[in-house]
Design an enzyme around this catalytic site. Structure first.
Site, PDB file in Angstrom:
ATOM      1  N   GLY A 183       0.838  -1.208   0.000  1.00  0.00           N
ATOM      2  CA  GLY A 183       0.000   0.000   0.000  1.00  0.00           C
ATOM      3  C   GLY A 183       0.863   1.243   0.000  1.00  0.00           C
ATOM      4  N   HIS A 446      13.150  36.486   4.200  1.00  0.00           N
ATOM      5  CA  HIS A 446      14.110  35.911   3.254  1.00  0.00           C
ATOM      6  C   HIS A 446      15.405  35.606   3.985  1.00  0.00           C
ATOM      7  CE1 HIS A 446      16.165  35.253  -0.542  1.00  0.00           C
ATOM      8  NE2 HIS A 446      17.158  36.007  -0.094  1.00  0.00           N
TER       9      HIS A 446
END
Lengths: 478, 560
Positions: A183, A446
């Site tokens: 799975g 940033h």
């Protein structure tokens, strides 16, 4: 010995949904009793699910990272694995959380009755503990939070020591040489990631044409690029046809597009093909609560079942079977019982695969948007253009946002290290009804990975400067 | 030429509705517009009329079935009717429209009777699109035009949006085609039958042409003059005021509001699609929800099925919730269908009409003597009809309505006019096992005592058997509620809007009356006349009452 107690609210199941419901009910001034089969609160999530798997994934991640640093100039010695110590670490993490829960239950005077609960009527619940002692609980309201369990397959010899479900896999019984994950969903891949890091050769077999079937193709492409190296053989469009427990190994015969010719021998097989709700095990019929053939209990938007004073939350009411969904449902159910006119009304329930890399999404996927006939536009920011991602070697990651025709965000997905941590902003943006401009105008720090969300919105807006801009104004040729 | 035609469910104004009654059976001959079945949605129940005349060959639904628009209800053998139509259509297409029942005359006349010819070729024709039955007596505003000339549209696409005091709705296109011309503008007022647009239709599949498609569309447009008046005097079935959350399903996800605002809206049951957002880019803020609730609370509400002028809402507290089982054994019994339908009507009438009730007594000693004498004579005849006092009262009321025409009026929805009726149809309240119904006896002034007796007998029997058709209960000008057979001295009947008055009759009693010299035993009939004080002054009501009594006291006045 039988005793009898009376309460305003009884919660059947002490998992994240159940304890949250009980605690919320207690905080709203109601008497609450939690019925829990096991000795600790927290359910599958805390004891044998989300939390222990994260404790192990954390270790796996550091081993992998250490390995990769050789290319950047730092070489560590081969790691030494002490399985007993790892197990103890995992137990400590669990113990810390469940201990905290039982403290909080005490503080709130929410009584915990250990044992298996079964409805006697729509006013009474009988709890039988391991010694056979019975407690009869008279309640005004009940919240069913009895969860789900791993699906067992008829052709798999589940009683063999080497056939595992997720709970068994988390026990770290041994490190198999060769392991098969049956799975290709989130649970299987997470455990596969752990065992791969611990040194096992792991194969994955998945019936459909991709791992994590709900995710979009482009997202999966980025994901596969990174995850491939963790696994030996990923067999898509293939199924295990025969699983035989023999003395030397588990012999698995495959069928399908990528099936090996001969049966393959494995030292362990993890069956992770999904979870089934526990609706049929509660004596719900005695209370008049309707349970579907598959074991789900249907509820309205206030989590009320067909019986007015009985509510149901979590895995047992349907997909997605996720702790964070159950917690919110538990709160709403408790609030409704306390007389508040609240509804379970979220726009999104986020999903995350905590593999390495992580894959996360919230809201609509492109597949769903197409299926629902929604007019949408996609904006992608590839992490190869992110300074932070480059610095930490995560250039294969990506951030993808979906916007509707009003430019409002309706979905988003992220792939890469820490992708799951980026998802929070996307979920909040959808709930708040942000449009692309709102996200693009929000100043993101940033250099960060979450910056990629702002930059994807800039791609949509046509204000992006960190990438070639398709929407830039075309200048007349000189 | 037996020709089976499908009868499909028309737009039933919702997803699925439940069939609660079948009004015809196989073999019945039905006229166009006769009711076939009764359906009930969560808001109201309604009869579905036959789109065309015919003989019921097969019924495709049964009680309890859920149906939606387009479902097969029955098959009609329409051979005879069709032949007749065809003949007529050729001779005089305009006159035929009423019989055909389908709607605005000529273009239907073209398409319906000769299906094969016109459709097989795939030829195009221009049809008029009119405003369908919009469930409201008056005019409504056009608030949006959704198409323009040249647009290609599918059947059921919205053309324009109308706004009534209760709701907004789109006028759908009856067929697919290309818009030739849009004939209304935003802000125009339109009503049922108003021309909306011209549509160029390319007929496609012959089977669709065969009738039900068109026939089902604007059901009862008939001929405008007399029918329209009749319609306006008919109390509309009341849509039970709908909860804002009912609409949530379809609008979900569209509201631009954060989770906290959505929670607040849920608590008040506010439909966020109705709220204007004041935040950035029209985001709905908490304040907007609060303002909306304040506004809604202060605004007079359009009550259910408001058909009269000045219908306003009352702000009242909710009735107390009592757990009766605390005090003894109880049982819950559902309201009957009629009670569920009439309840909101009665409530509206009671709260919106300023009622005054005038009590009086009529000396009917002589009337009763005459009636008994007549009945004795009738009893000797083979098919004699027994006459009841009620028929005399009906005749007397008809006479009084002629003398005081203000009682035979309705208040115009503009609140500035009275509609005076030149006909006298009287509703008679009949107690049936299912509840109270009011069948209407037409032209009471023009009929004799015996004719009225027979009609009354027949209609009451049908009422008790639950076989009344919708038409049997339409068009009344004035109602009579007689409890004389049961007892009581007086009561206050509720005016049945859009009527302006109703007469209650209690049990007659022998009383001593002073004739100037001595007390005489006289049979006195108590009358209770409730009237709408907005229309009728107290003095006029008293005169009406006195006049009515005087006619009943001396029925020779009936012939004056």
């Amino acid at each position: 010995m039988s005793k009898e107690i009376t309460t305003q609210v009884v919660v059947l199941g002490g998992g994240p949904g159940g304890y949250s419901a009980a605690f919320r009910a207690a905080d709203l001034g109601l008497d609450a009793v939690i019925v829990e089969r096991y000795n600790t609160l927290g359910g599958v999530c805390l004891n044998v699910g989300c939390i222990p798997s994260k404790a192990l994934l954390h270790l796996a991640k550091h081993m992998e990272d250490a390995k990769h640093m050789a290319a950047e100039g730092i070489t560590f010695a081969e790691p030494k694995i002490d399985l007993d110590k790892i197990r103890a670490h995992k137990e400590k993490v669990i113990g810390q959380l469940t201990g905290g829960l039982s403290q909080m239950a005490k503080m709130r005077k929410a009584q915990v009755v250990n044992g298996t609960g079964e409805f006697v009527s729509d006013k009474q619940l009988k709890v039988t503990d391991a010694e056979g002692n019975e407690t009869l609980i008279n309640f005004e309201h009940a919240i069913i939070a009895a969860g789900s369990q791993s699906i067992k397959l008829p052709f798999v010899p589940h009683d063999d020591e080497r056939i595992w479900d997720s709970t068994a896999a988390l026990e770290l019984r041994f490190i198999p040489k060769r392991m098969l994950i049956l799975g290709g969903g989130i649970i299987g891949l997470e455990m596969g990631t752990v065992y791969s890091a611990l040194g096992a050769q792991v194969d994955v077999v998945e019936m459909t044409d991709q791992l994590i079937p709900p995710a979009d193709k482009d997202v999966m492409k980025a994901y596969m690029k990174m995850i491939k190296s963790k696994f030996d053989n990923i067999m898509l469009n293939t199924k295990a046809a025969k699983v035989e427990a023999k003395k030397d190994a588990i012999h698995v015969t495959f069928e399908g597009d990528n099936a090996p010719d001969k049966p393959v021998k494995y030292d362990a097989v993890l069956v992770a093909v999904g979870r089934a709700p526990n609706g049929a095990k509660l004596g719900a019929e005695n209370a008049g609560v309707k349970v579907t053939e598959r074991g789900f209990i249907e509820v309205d938007k206030q989590l009320r079942t067909n019986v007015n004073n009985i509510f149901a939350i979590g895995d047992i009411i349907g997909q997605p079977m996720l702790a964070h969904k159950a917690v919110h449902e538990g709160h709403v159910a408790a609030e409704v019982i306390a007389g508040k006119k609240h509804f379970f009304d979220p726009k999104v329930i986020p999903s995350i695969a905590y593999t390495d890399p992580e894959l996360a999404w919230a809201g609509l996927t492109e597949k769903e948007a197409k299926a629902q006939g929604i007019d949408y536009e996609v904006a992608v920011f590839p992490w190869s253009a992110s300074g932070r991602a480059i610095a930490q070697g995560a250039t294969d990651g990506m951030t993808k946002l979906l916007f509707d025709k009003h430019n409002r965000i309706i979905g988003g997905a992220t792939v890469g290290p820490n992708a799951g941590e980026l998802l929070g902003e996307i979920g909040l943006a959808i709930e708040m009804g942000c449009d692309a401009e709102d996200i693009a105008l929000t100043v993101h720090a940033h250099p960060t990975l979450h910056e990629s969300i702002g930059l994807a919105a800039e791609v949509f807006e046509g204000s992006i400067t960190d990438l070639p801009n398709k929407k830039a104004v075309k200048k007349a040729k000189k | 030429m037996a020709n089976l035609q499908d009868v499909l469910a028309p737009d039933v104004g919702g997803d699925e509705v439940e069939v609660i009654e079948i009004l015809v059976s196989t073999g019945d001959e039905v006229a166009a517009e006769d009711s076939l079945i009764t359906v009930e949605s969560d808001k109201a129940s309604m009869d579905i009329p036959a789109p065309f005349a015919g003989v019921v060959a097969e019924l495709a639904v049964k009680v309890g079935d859920k149906i939606k628009e387009g479902d097969l209800l029955a098959r009609f053998e329409a051979a005879a009717a069709e032949a007749e139509q065809e003949a007529e259509a050729e001779a005089e297409p305009a006159a035929e429209s009423a019989a055909e029942a389908a709607a605005p005359a000529d273009k239907q006349g073209e398409s319906a009777p000769e299906p094969a010819a016109s459709s097989a070729a795939g030829s195009s024709e221009i049809i008029d699109v009119v405003v369908p039955d919009i469930g409201d007596a008056g005019e409504v505003d056009v608030i949006e035009i959704l198409v323009s000339a040249g647009d290609e549209i599918a059947a059921e696409d919205g053309l324009i949006t109308l706004e009534t005091d209760k709701a907004t709705m789109d006028v759908p296109s009856p067929q697919a085609g290309v818009i030739e011309e849009v004939l209304v503008n935003t802000g125009d007022k339109v009503k049922q039958g108003s021309l909306v647009a011209r549509l160029k239709v390319v007929s496609a599949e012959p089977k669709q042409e065969s009738a039900p498609a068109e026939a089902a569309a604007p059901a009862s447009a008939a001929d405008p003059a007399p029918a329209a008046t009749e319609q306006s005097s008919e109390p509309r079935k009341p849509p039970v005021p709908d909860h804002p959350l009912d609409k949530k399903q379809q609008t979900e996800g569209l509201a631009y509001a954060s989770p906290a605002v959505r929670r607040l809206a849920n608590e008040f049951g506010v439909d966020l699609t109705q709220v204007k957002g004041s935040g950035r880019k029209s985001r709905i803020l908490k304040e907007d929800v609060q303002d909306y609730v304040k506004y809604e609370l202060s605004r007079p509400k359009a009550t259910a099925g408001a058909a009269t002028a000045g219908s306003g809402g009352l702000q009242v507290i909710a009735p107390p919730q009592v757990d009766f089982s605390k005090f003894g054994e109880i049982e819950e019994v559902p309201l009957t269908r009629i009670q569920k339908i009439s309840g909101p009507n009665l409530h509206r009438n009671w709260v919106t009409i300023p009622h005054v009730t005038q009590f009086d007594e009529a000396d009917i000693t002589e009337l009763e003597a005459f009636r008994k004498q007549e009945n004795a004579a009738q009893a000797k005849q083979k098919d004699g009809v027994k006459i009841t006092p009620l028929v005399f009262i009906m005749k007397a009321v008809a006479k009084a309505l002629q003398a005081y025409p203000v009682f035979n009026s309705s208040l115009h929805s503009d609140g500035e006019h009275l509609i005076m009726k030149k006909y006298i149809h009287i509703g008679i309240a009949v107690d049936t096992p299912g509840g109270l119904v009011v069948p209407v006896i037409r032209d009471v002034d023009k009929k004799g005592i015996y004719q009225l007796s027979e009609e009354l007998l027949e209609v009451s029997a049908r009422a008790r058997d639950g076989k009344l058709k919708a038409q049997d209960m339409q068009g009344g000008c004035f109602s009579i509620s007689s409890l004389g057979g049961i007892g009581g001295t007086a009561f206050t009947p509720i005016v049945n809007a859009p009527d302006v008055a109703i007469l209650g009759v209690s049990k007659s009693e022998m009383k001593p009356k002073w004739d100037g010299q001595s007390f005489q035993p006289r049979l006195m009939l108590p009358l209770s006349l409730s009237y709408d004080h907005r229309v009728i002054d107290g003095a006029v009501a008293a005169r009406f009452s006195v006049y009515l009594s005087s006619v009943l006291s001396d029925i020779r006045k009936l012939v004056l």
